[in-house]
Design an enzyme around this catalytic site. Structure first.
Site, PDB file in Angstrom:
ATOM      1  N   GLY A 116     -11.451  22.113 -58.860  1.00  0.00           N
ATOM      2  CA  GLY A 116     -11.196  23.019 -59.980  1.00  0.00           C
ATOM      3  C   GLY A 116      -9.714  23.175 -60.270  1.00  0.00           C
ATOM      4  N   CYS A 117      -8.929  23.326 -59.234  1.00  0.00           N
ATOM      5  CA  CYS A 117      -7.484  23.506 -59.398  1.00  0.00           C
ATOM      6  C   CYS A 117      -6.842  22.253 -59.979  1.00  0.00           C
ATOM      7  CB  CYS A 117      -6.841  23.901 -58.075  1.00  0.00           C
ATOM      8  SG  CYS A 117      -7.464  25.479 -57.447  1.00  0.00           S
ATOM      9  N   THR A 118      -7.347  21.090 -59.604  1.00  0.00           N
ATOM     10  CA  THR A 118      -6.832  19.833 -60.144  1.00  0.00           C
ATOM     11  C   THR A 118      -7.155  19.729 -61.629  1.00  0.00           C
ATOM     12  OG1 THR A 118      -6.969  18.754 -58.002  1.00  0.00           O
ATOM     13  CG2 THR A 118      -6.947  17.316 -59.940  1.00  0.00           C
TER      14      THR A 118
END
Length: 151
Positions: free
Chosen positions: A43-45
């Protein structure tokens, strides 16, 4: 989460190159300040790559993007290099800014409770006031959503 219409807490944090950034350095520009849990997670990527891909559009609208997590400067550098990011990632290993912006919360994952960063995005105006706060962020949609907020 901090309230819309309140003064954004100032801070000074190192970026992925070890250079220091303060919120007051960005007076006169809009700031997209987003908090995320961890470098190099799915998700952060998606969120970081989405902001990076649109960085030129944000600049054209007078905004800078600053991502904050409790990961180290070295971790941010690896994340930047691995993903080809061109946005500023700030390291808050002591959680001072994370806590000042009220995004360190109890989270439930796989039925287990733990403390962590709740994905949150703030839009801070040219004078340092919070104009939008989103605590229900969908990582992949956040960059496009925030671009729309700048219209």
């Amino acid at each position: 989460m901090l309230e819309v219409g309140t003064k954004a807490p100032d801070f000074t944090l190192p970026d992925q190159n070890g250079e220091m950034h303060s919120l007051k350095d960005y007076r006169g520009k809009k700031v997209i300040l987003y908090f995320y849990p961890k470098d190099n997670t799915p998700g952060c990527t998606k969120q970081a790559c989405g902001f990076s891909e649109r960085s030129k559009q944000f600049l054209e609208k007078g905004a800078v993007v600053l991502g904050v997590s409790k990961d180290s400067v070295a971790s941010h550098k690896r994340f930047e290099e691995k993903q080809g990011l061109n946005i500023t990632l700030l390291s808050d290993t002591e959680r001072k800014v994370i806590e000042a912006y009220d995004v360190w919360k109890e989270k439930k994952m796989y039925g287990k409770l733990s403390m962590g960063v709740v994905r949150t995005t703030y839009l801070i105006d040219e004078e340092g006031w919070i104009r939008m706060a989103n605590g229900k962020v969908k990582a992949a949609e956040d960059p496009e959503h925030m671009l729309g907020e700048l219209e």
